[in-house]
Design an enzyme around this catalytic site. Structure first.
Site, PDB file in Angstrom:
ATOM      1  N   GLY B  42       0.926  -1.225   0.129  1.00 19.28           N
ATOM      2  CA  GLY B  42      -0.084  -0.084   0.031  1.00 19.28           C
ATOM      3  C   GLY B  42       0.766   1.244   0.023  1.00 19.28           C
ATOM      4  N   GLY B  45       3.988   0.697   2.211  1.00 20.36           N
ATOM      5  CA  GLY B  45       4.988  -0.518   1.925  1.00 20.36           C
ATOM      6  C   GLY B  45       5.491  -0.056   0.453  1.00 20.36           C
ATOM      7  NE  ARG B 337     -12.993  10.452   8.145  1.00 15.59           N
ATOM      8  CZ  ARG B 337     -12.149   9.867   7.498  1.00 15.59           C
ATOM      9  NH1 ARG B 337     -11.552   8.927   7.673  1.00 15.59           N
ATOM     10  NH2 ARG B 337     -12.025  10.390   6.166  1.00 15.59           N
TER      11      ARG B 337
END
Lengths: 250, 670
Positions: B42, B45, B337
């Site tokens: 991702g 990485g 959130r």
């Protein structure tokens, strides 16, 4: 709804493979196509059979993993959707659905509906990047204004998810839509200019080496592309390729 | 054992600069003899792999997907934060740092967050240089938008596909290094154990997911960048394959898990539509820039909507309760959130939900369409537009901003969000908790690093929108290349690490035994059957609101489920070939152990903070009545859990949090 599924089963790359019939029941319109496959696989496992193997991950149309050839179309009957975004409300009770893997010489089947698409990675490795190190010593991002129109076109090309629907759809198994999307993105931006010539030559050569066919301008890839990548990109790539080779780069 | 976070001395703003000036370096010739393993491709990485390879290390990178380009960072939608202050609206490194610490409810480490804010601007420069096509204005400069919990516009974006564009940027940098032979890429491989030699991380055991072969890979250091563990809830916005296994294996080899109960429930996801559902789809937070969230004011309207006899668009303006604007006038629809999710749950629990299950609220673009329509008409010289013209122009403007999200919504729900307000509900999205790391991003196993969502370090108890992409790339591009070098400078005389030492052989044997265990299970049920039940009990007992009784019940139920799982699961097929059920079985077994620890952690932390809401800890009166109540006196620490040989029996080690450069206040968005 009740469905008859005719699914390609193939135990490995060397296996001959065949279509096998499966009946599923209790399928709802709100299910995605892959959730319907989950239902089938649960049934198979409970019966002690092997589930149908297929690639999938994000299930929201962006990772590019899912790859089913449904009723003769890549990603099925919907437009601008991947298999995971296809919902069962697109099918009728009692329908027969044919499910096959991507078929192309450069995408060998690994098992059932799972194919090896690493050829795409190797095309990108051949030049689908800007050669800039990640040292952090780059100039300020806003010191290079880019016309909005160019940036938007580059973005549209860059939305390719690398699923391979274009290859599966093409009668020549050509990867030109995929390859040209990356070449277009970088050739539309000033950052990509420096290596533009080497890039297009190397990527096109790699594409040929992998065994993908050529483009004969049918345009089926554009129709089946879940991200609506435009055929214009292929024209742009051809132009780039001609200009690069005409200038004596090889 | 006390934890040493190794925060450098000196003033906050100089720490990272001083650190970089003082670390030991590895000379280029020696780098060629040093191997680094990176697990995951991702943002963290892929960027770490590319950067370390550019520096000259030999990198071996692993991902379970068929290509590194498919890691789940690709699905991030809204944007990436950076303290560029291009809008001149008062942004700065300090303000991004402040917003992040406050947004995380003062449960993150100051020095790490400041460094993140400090390198953020450079990420944008780097990505633009790579050819990432960010959104631009008509002058050709980069455009920004705003995200929850902040009062400035610092979010850079590429329509609703920012994660995709950034990941493809990192993937292109990675591809360049693969082409140079500096990265050895292992697609369709899964890490199944971490190998320690003399107390140091020296490699991994991986399974080739095509052939089933179990492999031993050695290296001088290992980076875990395997993402978060939201899939413990079964239904989440994570990809189907996202899992905790790599991080959990490191935990069981001695790395502490930090704040595992800190889970982010994202307020704007498409609601659950049936029991067959396999995943939930996020609607980007950026939609809250223009969408207004509401439920009916009158109970009879809500009942009629739930019964399907009334449509939301037919409810008059005065009968709508824009509850976020009402409760939080300063931040309105752009509260963080955790706050937005709890407020939605509160209205739905009170009976005002707007779908047949009563678990949905509206996200409405009606007024945005009118506002943009008027603006566009004005810009094009039409000073007196008709309603129809306003609608047409307004819808086109909204489509230009959010088109792909609206399309995605319509595909899933079969409803047109330009005409009908969207229905949304909170869903599990991100995990702030993860492997404990020090300032160097090293776990407490020497040589084992954790980056991106897999570590715990930057987001405290709640992550702000558009900060995950920032952290993933900061860790991989700009932090690890320095900190790993500092560690490896002591390893230049070690030479190649043999992969046939007793430690490697023992780890391999253990992995094989575990696989045999799964293959020989004599049950009848597929893995998903247990995963769904795990998810349901986690959501009920360790979800958006938690209490002591529920958490204890949750732990008990997981234990029972685990026993049933090993006795009653069926893995068809063979281990030496493609076997997706076998892959899932290993992941779900680890998620069960993690679930136990999450409940234990949530039980221990009897305060409410960020995404962790304990029903026993709320404000009882005053303007903040009903809001979460933090307890700084007793809980201003990181909970780091040490594996003690048995699941659920981990020992708690506390890393106290000190705030020197920021005044700790009650988090108010009123």
């Amino acid at each position: 709804m009740k469905l008859l599924l005719k699914i390609w089963r193939q135990n490995g790359p060397q296996d001959k493979g065949k279509m096998v019939d499966y009946n599923v029941d209790g399928i709802e319109g709100d299910m995605s196509f892959l959730e319907m496959m989950d239902v089938l696989n649960s049934q198979l496992i409970e019966k002690g059979d092997e589930p149908v193997i297929f690639d999938h991950d994000c299930r929201e149309g962006i990772c590019g993993s899912c790859s089913m050839f449904i009723n003769g179309e890549a990603h099925g009957p919907g437009r601008n959707v991947t298999t995971c975004q296809l919902h069962m409300r697109s099918f009728k009770d009692g329908e027969t659905i044919f499910i096959e893997p991507w078929r192309a010489e450069a995408f060998p089947v690994i098992k059932d509906l799972m194919v090896d698409r690493s050829a795409f990675d190797r095309i990108i490795q051949a030049g689908g990047y800007v050669s800039v190190n990640t040292s952090g010593n780059t100039q300020d991002a806003n010191s290079l204004p880019i016309p909005k129109e160019d940036a938007d076109l580059a973005f549209d090309a860059a939305t390719c998810i690398g699923c391979g629907a274009c290859v599966a759809t093409c009668k020549n198994a050509s990867a030109m839509l995929f390859t040209s999307a990356k070449i277009s993105q970088l050739s539309l931006l000033p950052q990509g200019q420096v290596e533009a010539k080497e890039r297009v030559i190397n990527m096109v050569n790699q594409m040929d080496l992998e065994g993908f066919g050529n483009c004969t301008n049918t345009g089926a890839c554009e129709v089946e592309c879940p991200k609506g990548i435009s055929l214009d990109n292929i024209a742009r790539m051809n132009r780039e390729y001609l200009s690069a080779t005409a200038k004596g780069k090889k | 054992m006390a934890l040493d976070s190794k925060i450098p001395e000196g003033p906050l703003k100089d720490k990272w600069t001083n650190y970089k000036n003082q670390i030991d370096l590895v000379n280029p010739a020696n780098k060629r003899n040093i191997d680094v393993i990176v697990v995951g491709t991702g943002l963290a990485g892929a960027s770490a792999s590319a950067s370390l390879a550019e520096l000259g290390y030999n990198v071996k990178t692993f991902c379970f997907q068929d290509s590194p380009r498919r890691a789940h960072s690709i699905a991030a939608q809204g944007g990436i934060n950076a303290a560029k202050n291009y809008q001149g609206d008062g942004d700065s490194t300090y303000r991004l740092f402040y917003d992040t610490v406050k947004g995380g409810d003062y449960r993150s480490r100051e020095a790490n967050v400041y460094r993140l804010a400090e390198v953020s601007a450079n990420i944008i420069d780097q990505c633009v240089a790579q050819g990432v096509p960010f959104a631009r204005d008509y002058g050709g400069l980069l455009d920004n938008r705003s995200f929850g919990g902040v009062l400035v516009s610092r979010t850079f974006y590429a329509k609703g596909q920012t994660g995709q564009q950034l990941l493809l940027g990192a993937y292109s940098a990675l591809s360049r290094q693969i082409a140079k032979g500096k990265v050895e890429m292992h697609n369709r491989h899964e890490m199944l154990d971490l190998v320690k030699v003399d107390g140091k991380a020296r490699g991994i055991i991986a399974r080739n997911l095509v052939t089933g072969e179990i492999q031993r890979h050695s290296a001088h250091a290992v980076v875990i960048a395997s993402g978060g563990y939201g899939n413990v809830f079964f239904l989440s916005t994570n990809a189907m394959g996202s899992n905790v296994t790599a991080a959990w294996k490191a935990h069981k080899k001695g790395a502490h898990m930090a704040n595992p109960c800190f889970t982010q429930i994202h307020p704007t996801c498409i609601p659950v539509s049936g029991g067959f559902q396999s995943k939930l789809t996020l609607m980007s937070e950026s939609l809250r820039n223009d969408g207004r969230i509401w439920v009916p004011k009158k109970m009879e309207d809500a009942k009629a909507i739930q019964a399907g006899t009334l449509k939301g668009k037919d409810i008059a303006e005065e009968n709508r309760d824009y509850y976020l604007e009402r409760r939080y006038p300063a931040f309105g629809n752009l509260v963080p959130r955790d706050v937005a999710s709890r407020a939605a749950k509160e209205r739905c629990d009170a009976g005002f939900g707007v779908n047949k299950t009563g678990e949905a609220v509206y996200l409405d673009f009606k007024s945005a369409i009118v506002r943009y329509g008027k603006q566009e008409a004005f810009v094009h010289g039409n000073k007196n537009p008709s309603d129809a013209e306003i609608q047409t122009l307004g819808k086109a403007a909204v489509a230009a901003k959010y088109g792909n999200l609206f399309q995605m919504y319509e595909k899933i729900t079969d409803e047109n969000p330009y005409e009908m307000p969207m229905k949304i509900y909170p869903a599990v999205h991100y995990t702030m908790g993860g492997l404990w790391v020090d300032y160097d991003l090293m776990t407490d196993i020497p040589g084992c690093y954790a980056a991106g969502e897999a570590n715990f370090s930057d987001h405290g108890a709640n992550r702000l929108g558009a900060s995950a992409l920032m952290q993933g790339l900061a860790d991989g591009y700009f932090v690890l290349p320095y900190t790993i070098g500092n560690y490896l400078s002591k390893d230049i005389r070690t030479g190649e690490i043999p992969n046939d030492s007793a430690e490697f052989m023992a780890a391999e044997k253990e992995v094989k035994a575990r696989i045999d265990g799964f293959m020989n299970a004599k049950g009848t049920k597929p893995v998903d059957h247990f995963h769904m039940r795990l998810g349901k009990l986690m959501w009920e007992n360790c979800g958006m609101a938690r209490n002591a009784e529920g958490l204890q019940k949750g732990m008990k139920e997981i234990k029972a489920l685990k026993e049933e799982f090993f006795a009653n699961v069926r893995i068809p097929g063979v281990a030496n070939g493609v076997n997706q059920e076998l892959e899932k079985a290993g992941r779900v077994a680890d998620l069960m152990e993690l679930g136990e620890l999450m409940c234990k952690d949530a039980l221990e932390r009897s305060e409410s903070c960020g995404g962790h809401f304990r029903e026993e800890s709320v404000e009882l009166d005053g303007i903040q009545k009903g809001e979460a109540k933090r307890d700084d006196e007793n809980f201003s620490f990181v909970s780091a859990w040490q594996w003690n040989g048995e699941s659920g029996k981990q020992e708690l080690i506390k890393e106290p949090l000190e705030f020197k450069d920021i005044a700790v206040k009650q988090r108010s968005y009123k």
